[in-house]
Design a protein around this motif. Structure first.
Motif, PDB file in Angstrom:
ATOM      1  N   PRO A  35     -62.729 -66.483  12.769  1.00 22.33           N
ATOM      2  CA  PRO A  35     -61.400 -66.127  13.266  1.00 22.33           C
ATOM      3  C   PRO A  35     -61.011 -64.667  13.014  1.00 22.33           C
ATOM      4  N   PHE A  36     -62.006 -63.806  12.841  1.00 20.47           N
ATOM      5  CA  PHE A  36     -61.767 -62.367  12.629  1.00 20.47           C
ATOM      6  C   PHE A  36     -62.786 -61.562  13.436  1.00 20.47           C
ATOM      7  N   ALA A  37     -62.576 -60.251  13.448  1.00 25.98           N
ATOM      8  CA  ALA A  37     -63.399 -59.359  14.273  1.00 25.98           C
ATOM      9  C   ALA A  37     -64.870 -59.345  13.834  1.00 25.98           C
ATOM     10  N   GLY A  39     -68.396 -57.915  12.688  1.00 21.71           N
ATOM     11  CA  GLY A  39     -68.769 -56.839  11.766  1.00 21.71           C
ATOM     12  C   GLY A  39     -68.009 -56.852  10.457  1.00 21.71           C
ATOM     13  N   GLY A  40     -67.030 -57.756  10.307  1.00 19.81           N
ATOM     14  CA  GLY A  40     -66.238 -57.822   9.074  1.00 19.81           C
ATOM     15  C   GLY A  40     -66.810 -58.822   8.082  1.00 19.81           C
ATOM     16  N   PRO A  41     -66.102 -59.057   6.976  1.00 17.55           N
ATOM     17  CA  PRO A  41     -66.645 -59.909   5.914  1.00 17.55           C
ATOM     18  C   PRO A  41     -66.885 -61.362   6.316  1.00 17.55           C
ATOM     19  N   THR A  42     -65.974 -61.977   7.066  1.00 20.51           N
ATOM     20  CA  THR A  42     -66.177 -63.385   7.434  1.00 20.51           C
ATOM     21  C   THR A  42     -67.283 -63.494   8.472  1.00 20.51           C
ATOM     22  N   ASP A  43     -67.318 -62.531   9.368  1.00 23.11           N
ATOM     23  CA  ASP A  43     -68.381 -62.469  10.381  1.00 23.11           C
ATOM     24  C   ASP A  43     -69.744 -62.360   9.704  1.00 23.11           C
ATOM     25  N   ARG A  44     -69.796 -61.552   8.658  1.00 17.63           N
ATOM     26  CA  ARG A  44     -71.075 -61.346   7.973  1.00 17.63           C
ATOM     27  C   ARG A  44     -71.570 -62.637   7.323  1.00 17.63           C
ATOM     28  N   HIS A  93     -64.140 -70.188   7.804  1.00 14.33           N
ATOM     29  CA  HIS A  93     -62.849 -69.562   7.474  1.00 14.33           C
ATOM     30  C   HIS A  93     -62.748 -69.394   5.962  1.00 14.33           C
ATOM     31  N   HIS A  94     -61.791 -68.546   5.558  1.00 14.65           N
ATOM     32  CA  HIS A  94     -61.677 -68.251   4.132  1.00 14.65           C
ATOM     33  C   HIS A  94     -60.352 -68.721   3.564  1.00 14.65           C
ATOM     34  N   ILE A  95     -59.906 -68.067   2.526  1.00 19.64           N
ATOM     35  CA  ILE A  95     -58.679 -68.414   1.807  1.00 19.64           C
ATOM     36  C   ILE A  95     -57.460 -68.489   2.730  1.00 19.64           C
ATOM     37  N   HIS A 157     -54.459 -54.234   6.922  1.00 19.67           N
ATOM     38  CA  HIS A 157     -54.911 -55.593   6.639  1.00 19.67           C
ATOM     39  C   HIS A 157     -55.353 -56.277   7.926  1.00 19.67           C
ATOM     40  N   ALA A 158     -55.883 -57.503   7.771  1.00 22.92           N
ATOM     41  CA  ALA A 158     -56.477 -58.200   8.929  1.00 22.92           C
ATOM     42  C   ALA A 158     -55.532 -59.246   9.519  1.00 22.92           C
ATOM     43  N   GLY A 159     -54.233 -59.012   9.418  1.00 23.04           N
ATOM     44  CA  GLY A 159     -53.259 -59.937  10.016  1.00 23.04           C
ATOM     45  C   GLY A 159     -52.595 -60.818   8.973  1.00 23.04           C
ATOM     46  N   GLY A 161     -51.628 -63.451   6.662  1.00 26.06           N
ATOM     47  CA  GLY A 161     -52.370 -64.600   6.136  1.00 26.06           C
ATOM     48  C   GLY A 161     -53.838 -64.322   5.902  1.00 26.06           C
ATOM     49  N   SER A 162     -54.277 -63.114   6.240  1.00 21.05           N
ATOM     50  CA  SER A 162     -55.681 -62.766   5.970  1.00 21.05           C
ATOM     51  C   SER A 162     -55.828 -62.464   4.479  1.00 21.05           C
ATOM     52  N   ALA A 163     -57.056 -62.362   4.031  1.00 21.63           N
ATOM     53  CA  ALA A 163     -57.306 -62.083   2.620  1.00 21.63           C
ATOM     54  C   ALA A 163     -56.751 -60.714   2.238  1.00 21.63           C
ATOM     55  N   SER A 164     -56.988 -59.732   3.104  1.00 22.48           N
ATOM     56  CA  SER A 164     -56.518 -58.375   2.818  1.00 22.48           C
ATOM     57  C   SER A 164     -54.990 -58.324   2.780  1.00 22.48           C
ATOM     58  N   HIS A 165     -54.352 -59.116   3.626  1.00 25.40           N
ATOM     59  CA  HIS A 165     -52.884 -59.165   3.629  1.00 25.40           C
ATOM     60  C   HIS A 165     -52.385 -59.779   2.328  1.00 25.40           C
ATOM     61  N   GLY A 187     -57.323 -56.789  13.818  1.00 25.49           N
ATOM     62  CA  GLY A 187     -57.903 -58.102  14.125  1.00 25.49           C
ATOM     63  C   GLY A 187     -58.959 -58.533  13.128  1.00 25.49           C
ATOM     64  N   GLY A 188     -59.184 -57.728  12.122  1.00 28.82           N
ATOM     65  CA  GLY A 188     -60.184 -58.020  11.094  1.00 28.82           C
ATOM     66  C   GLY A 188     -60.324 -56.762  10.257  1.00 28.82           C
ATOM     67  N   THR A 189     -61.010 -56.864   9.123  1.00 24.36           N
ATOM     68  CA  THR A 189     -61.133 -55.644   8.337  1.00 24.36           C
ATOM     69  C   THR A 189     -62.289 -54.756   8.807  1.00 24.36           C
ATOM     70  N   ALA A 190     -63.064 -55.217   9.794  1.00 22.98           N
ATOM     71  CA  ALA A 190     -64.071 -54.308  10.371  1.00 22.98           C
ATOM     72  C   ALA A 190     -63.355 -53.152  11.099  1.00 22.98           C
ATOM     73  N   PRO A 191     -62.459 -53.423  12.050  1.00 23.29           N
ATOM     74  CA  PRO A 191     -61.731 -52.301  12.665  1.00 23.29           C
ATOM     75  C   PRO A 191     -60.822 -51.580  11.670  1.00 23.29           C
ATOM     76  N   CYS A 205     -57.116 -53.513   0.735  1.00 22.37           N
ATOM     77  CA  CYS A 205     -57.753 -54.357  -0.274  1.00 22.37           C
ATOM     78  C   CYS A 205     -58.704 -55.239   0.524  1.00 22.37           C
ATOM     79  N   ASP A 206     -59.990 -55.138   0.283  1.00 22.09           N
ATOM     80  CA  ASP A 206     -60.923 -55.876   1.137  1.00 22.09           C
ATOM     81  C   ASP A 206     -62.088 -56.440   0.329  1.00 22.09           C
ATOM     82  N   GLN A 207     -62.739 -57.425   0.941  1.00 22.44           N
ATOM     83  CA  GLN A 207     -63.837 -58.131   0.276  1.00 22.44           C
ATOM     84  C   GLN A 207     -65.065 -57.229   0.085  1.00 22.44           C
ATOM     85  N   THR A 208     -65.753 -57.466  -1.022  1.00 22.72           N
ATOM     86  CA  THR A 208     -66.915 -56.637  -1.346  1.00 22.72           C
ATOM     87  C   THR A 208     -67.996 -56.719  -0.261  1.00 22.72           C
TER      88      THR A 208
HETATM   89  N1  ASP Z   1     -61.916 -61.984   6.547  1.00 20.99           N
HETATM   90  C1  ASP Z   1     -61.321 -60.955   7.352  1.00 20.99           C
HETATM   91  C2  ASP Z   1     -62.350 -60.354   8.275  1.00 20.99           C
HETATM   92  O1  ASP Z   1     -63.435 -60.857   8.359  1.00 20.99           O
HETATM   93  C3  ASP Z   1     -60.675 -59.924   6.547  1.00 20.99           C
HETATM   94  C4  ASP Z   1     -59.514 -60.423   5.751  1.00 20.99           C
HETATM   95  O2  ASP Z   1     -59.229 -61.593   5.745  1.00 20.99           O
HETATM   96  O3  ASP Z   1     -58.897 -59.604   5.111  1.00 20.99           O
HETATM   97  O4  ASP Z   1     -62.067 -59.387   8.901  1.00 20.99           O
END
Ligand code: ASP
Length: 331
Positions: A35-37, A39-44, A93-95, A157-159, A161-165, A187-191, A205-208
């Motif tokens: 549910p994110f862009a 190239g970002g953390p959830t996509d990876r 999906h994540h947190i 942030h990525a919207g 309710g996202s982790a970064s938000h 739309g995600g922390t990749a962009p 603030c973003d995932q490692t």
């Molecule tokens: N997980 C989101 C992403 O993949 C980033 C976020 O939740 O902050 O872009």
């Protein structure tokens, strides 16, 4: 006699239907909705998982990753909640799955009712990072800089309710930096990362899993990690302070990912997917890739559907008061 013949015909038809029921997954691809862009953390996580699950299912299953981003992950989650429950559309999906009920007045799905829980995947620490042009070179200077420039800075942030938000919200509340920053949703922390590297936004603030490469390459500045304990096993991040060490009492945020199917997916298909997930999470290539990016792959007990559901339910209850307390910083 006629009646017997009818019965026999019905039995034959039933047998034929049963015999023809296609074996899962067959040749139809299994779509992992992210549910994110891209190239970002959830996509990876999802792309690495797709490969590991393909192998776990004997190499014949065909996995595709579909990025359905927007509204902090809720658009992609809603799509999966409404998908045909045949095991061919799953959600990574994540947190945010547990944060959304606290942040959205109206959600188009019920987290605990509209999904089948397939198991947890990983845990991911977060990092407080800034654009390379920032004058600060350590957390203290960074926080002082934020205060000195209150109202002039922005945080990506990525919207909602996202982790970064969630992380940004908790952090701004913890340092009492009300109105210090304008939030910029992506739309995600990749962009968002592209904007940070390019200096168009000031911090995030973003995932490692998304920040490790950028920190290593010096394209962003890292200031702190969000976990309660330092990341002593991580070559790159072991020397960065925790926010608790920097005086933010009790600050402890780790992101987790899980795998979901729409409610009503046949039990036999769920069992097959859960078994494949368990095998995938033991795949040395998957573990190596995830650990290299600071994530920790969960082990067996947490890959049980019931344990996964109980965990998400507990997280919903845990996050609600945190969001309420930090909520006055939301916009
Ligand atoms: N997980 C989101 C992403 O993949 C980033 C976020 O939740 O902050 O872009």
């Amino acid at each position: 006699m006629k009646r017997l013949l009818v019965l026999a015909a019905a039995a034959t038809a039933m047998f034929a239907a049963h015999a023809q029921a296609p074996a899962f997954p067959g040749s139809k691809p299994i779509s992992l909705v992210v549910p994110f862009a891209a190239g970002g953390p959830t996509d990876r996580v999802a792309r690495d998982l797709a490969e590991a699950m393909r192998k776990a299912m004997g190499g014949s299953a065909n996995f595709v990753v579909e990025n359905v981003n927007g509204a902090g992950g809720t658009i992609g989650a809603a799509k999966v909640a409404r998908a045909t429950p045949d095991g061919h559309t799953l959600l990574v999906h994540h947190i945010g799955m547990a944060a959304a009920p606290a942040l959205y007045r109206k959600l188009p799905y019920k987290v605990l009712e509209d999904f089948e829980f397939l198991g947890m995947i990983n845990e991911v620490p977060m990092t407080i990072i800034g654009k390379p042009q920032l004058p600060a070179n350590n957390y203290r200077d960074f926080e002082n800089y934020i205060r000195a420039n209150s109202g002039k800075l922005n945080i990506a942030h990525a919207g909602l309710g996202s982790a970064s938000h969630l992380c940004g919200l908790m952090w701004q509340a913890a340092i009492n930096a009300k109105e210090a920053m304008t939030t910029i949703p992506f739309g995600g922390t990749a962009p968002a990362m592209n904007a940070l590297v390019g200096g168009q936004v000031d911090m995030m603030c973003d995932q490692t899993t998304n920040t490790t490469g950028q920190i290593e390459a010096g394209r962003v500045k890292a200031f702190a990690v969000t976990t309660a304990k330092p990341l002593s096993n991580n070559k790159l991040l072991k020397d960065y302070p925790t926010l608790q060490e920097m005086g933010l009492k009790g600050f402890d945020l780790t992101i987790w990912h899980g795998l979901y199917a729409p409610r009503g997916t046949p039990p036999a298909v769920l069992t097959q997917l859960n078994n494949a997930l368990k095998i995938a999470l033991k795949d040395p290539d998957f573990i190596k890739k995830q650990e290299g990016l600071g994530a920790i792959v969960v082990t067996d007990k947490r890959v049980e559907p019931a344990a996964h559901k109980a965990f998400v339910s507990a997280e919903i209850n845990k996050i609600k008061p945190v969001v309420e307390a930090a909520g006055k910083f939301a916009d």
